[in-house]
Design a protein around this motif. Sequence first.
Motif, mmCIF file in Angstrom:
data_model
loop_
_atom_site.group_PDB
_atom_site.id
_atom_site.type_symbol
_atom_site.label_atom_id
_atom_site.label_comp_id
_atom_site.label_asym_id
_atom_site.label_seq_id
_atom_site.Cartn_x
_atom_site.Cartn_y
_atom_site.Cartn_z
ATOM 1 N N TYR A 1 0.805 -1.218 0.000
ATOM 2 C CA TYR A 1 0.000 0.000 0.000
ATOM 3 C C TYR A 1 0.843 1.277 0.000
ATOM 4 C CZ TYR A 1 1.055 -0.093 5.013
ATOM 5 O OH TYR A 1 1.704 -0.129 6.224
ATOM 6 N N ALA A 2 2.173 1.143 0.034
ATOM 7 C CA ALA A 2 3.030 2.326 0.115
ATOM 8 C C ALA A 2 4.357 2.096 -0.591
ATOM 9 C CB ALA A 2 3.270 2.709 1.574
ATOM 10 N N GLU A 3 4.970 3.185 -1.006
ATOM 11 C CA GLU A 3 6.313 3.172 -1.572
ATOM 12 C C GLU A 3 7.194 4.135 -0.772
ATOM 13 O OE1 GLU A 3 5.213 2.242 -6.253
ATOM 14 O OE2 GLU A 3 6.196 4.127 -5.728
ATOM 15 N N LEU B 1 5.065 7.146 0.662
ATOM 16 C CA LEU B 1 3.902 7.522 -0.143
ATOM 17 C C LEU B 1 2.823 6.448 -0.028
ATOM 18 C CD1 LEU B 1 2.936 9.695 -2.255
ATOM 19 C CD2 LEU B 1 3.728 8.076 -4.003
ATOM 20 N N PHE B 2 1.626 6.841 0.430
ATOM 21 C CA PHE B 2 0.525 5.904 0.651
ATOM 22 C C PHE B 2 -0.510 6.051 -0.461
ATOM 23 C CE2 PHE B 2 2.326 7.044 4.688
ATOM 24 C CZ PHE B 2 2.304 5.892 5.466
ATOM 25 N N ALA B 3 -0.942 4.942 -1.031
ATOM 26 C CA ALA B 3 -2.046 4.953 -1.992
ATOM 27 C C ALA B 3 -3.349 4.716 -1.237
ATOM 28 C CB ALA B 3 -1.843 3.876 -3.047
ATOM 29 N N TYR B 4 -4.220 5.717 -1.186
ATOM 30 C CA TYR B 4 -5.472 5.602 -0.439
ATOM 31 C C TYR B 4 -6.271 4.373 -0.876
ATOM 32 C CZ TYR B 4 -5.455 10.039 2.132
ATOM 33 O OH TYR B 4 -5.173 11.048 3.019
ATOM 34 N N LYS C 1 -5.607 9.641 -5.475
ATOM 35 C CA LYS C 1 -5.244 10.346 -4.257
ATOM 36 C C LYS C 1 -4.190 9.574 -3.474
ATOM 37 C CE LYS C 1 -7.242 12.524 -0.129
ATOM 38 N NZ LYS C 1 -8.451 12.708 0.707
ATOM 39 N N TYR C 2 -3.157 10.301 -3.054
ATOM 40 C CA TYR C 2 -2.083 9.720 -2.261
ATOM 41 C C TYR C 2 -1.849 10.596 -1.028
ATOM 42 C CZ TYR C 2 -0.994 7.084 -6.515
ATOM 43 O OH TYR C 2 -1.063 6.273 -7.614
#
Length: 591
Positions: A29-31, A47-50, A93-94
């Motif tokens: 869910y994140a990079e 960085l989170f992907a909602y 959205k991130y």
Amino acid sequence: MNKKEHILSKGQTIRESFKVTFFLKKGSYAETYRVKDQKGKTKLLKLFAYSNLDRTQFNANSDILEIEILKQVNHPNLVKYRDSGDLLLNGQKYAYVILDFISGETLADKMKRENSLNLYETKDIISGVLNGLNYLHNLDNPIIHNDITNLNVMLDLSGKVAIPKIIDFGYARFLSQSNKDFLKDGLNPFYQANEAFNKAFSVQSDVFSVGALYYHLLEGLPPWFLEVSKYKSDKIKLEDAVLEERKKPLRFKNKIDERIQNIIIKALQPNAENRFNNVKEFIQAINGEIKVQQLSSPQQISKPKLKKIKKGQGFSAIAGMQELKDTIKLDVIDALNEKEKYEKYGLTIPNGMLLYGPPRCGKTFFAEKLAEEINYKFYHIIPSDLQSKWVNATQENIRKLFDEARKNAPSIIFIDELDAFVPKRDDSNMSHMVASAVNEFLVQMNNCGEDGVFVIGATNFPSKIDPAILGTGRLDKKFYVPVPDFEARKSLFKMYLNKRPVVLGLDYEELANLTKNYASKDIQFICDESARQVVKEEKRISMDILRSVIKRTPPTSNTAQLAKYRKERDIINGVSTEINNERPRIGFKNN
């Protein structure tokens, strides 16, 4: 997320403040990226992907829980928060969080080279991790990390001395949050406590994880390690295998001091109640301030046992709470001791009562003193004593507990954290096994008072308990136990400082004034900590020492949290929370 490429590119600027310099890693869910701020200093960007986050990774305000937790923490052994915000990239959205970049390596990377570490280096690392956890566990709103592993501890090598830092808070939760709102997929089973497989997390779960890390650093493998490849993607079978393996004695292949072995074994006890009570005790054991006795059968999962209650002072040992003691004497003690008299007047024998209110205010202590007062045998139970991941096993544990209590009647069954054990059954997320356990508990409570069994439940949040448990004929006596009032705080200081070397003329009124909203256990901690400061030099405890300890020891519950507990009281008492309608309450008087 795009499975082939990472989202941000080298040289891309975030909010005109952070320039991407290097991609580090990608998760579900994140990079994570290395970036530079406007001053050219290297930072870490997550960085989170909602769209890829589970609903349990958000708080009640729909904010990402991990970011909100990072905002609130600040400690030398924790990664440091710098900034956060939202982004809209390609219509998606991130959210991002900026953290201090740590120049060093994870423990996992270090162990790839060295396999295992020496006792002295390991002690420094474990002490640092425990110091970070001690800070988290003692915040106004305590935080449980839930994922201490060699991957989530990094050594900061930027200075002369390596400093261990806990770096990932993806599974962290506030202690006040419900266990059911927790996504445990991805956790390392070799670092998880037994109860964590059933989503029952506490500060003792973090204690277990640090014990597993301690063992791993010294031995080169996690405790009770199994080859996971043969279980493939069957997580249930893997968890079952790990629990089965933990029934075997813990083996130490390397030459490790017996004192350290005993510390690790205690931290890795399958039953949470048998571990260190908190990480502070763990730290004291490592520093040689307390001695850990050798445990004869450390891997045996203990069943709820009868706790011996010595003949003591009973209610007279409790500072304050006179109104509560008087009410319980009339409603409970006299009814239990004078059964025929009460039946003559058509009054039923109580089956149980509920003690509720802010944490660390003496609910457990009160229950033990009640057992002394009426000379009943005492069973102290926490949810993990009875909960099981096996079908029907929890119901069987409940039945056995009540059978044993009836056999040893008259007896008291005291269940701490009752809301975690018998939550509301109308919750759509509740499993069939949990609902069945609640049903079994209701069945066993029916008329148990006539069999000489009295049940006491304790909780901070009674509104989370299944209403049937609190109905007539069950836990129908309900008592709010707030933080101690001024007079009670004076009495507590006198009690905890009694028989300790103190200077003449301690001002107990000033101490009580300085500790408004402090819980009973907070005051005990202040007295203990003050004693520790003077014990080496064999000095007396002074007002200056006490003031200093109070200043750096915040109360367990802040004003906002106490208001939340009073709201719970009003709900239980049927008082509207929309108007300022005060109702007399039982227990300590509020200032």
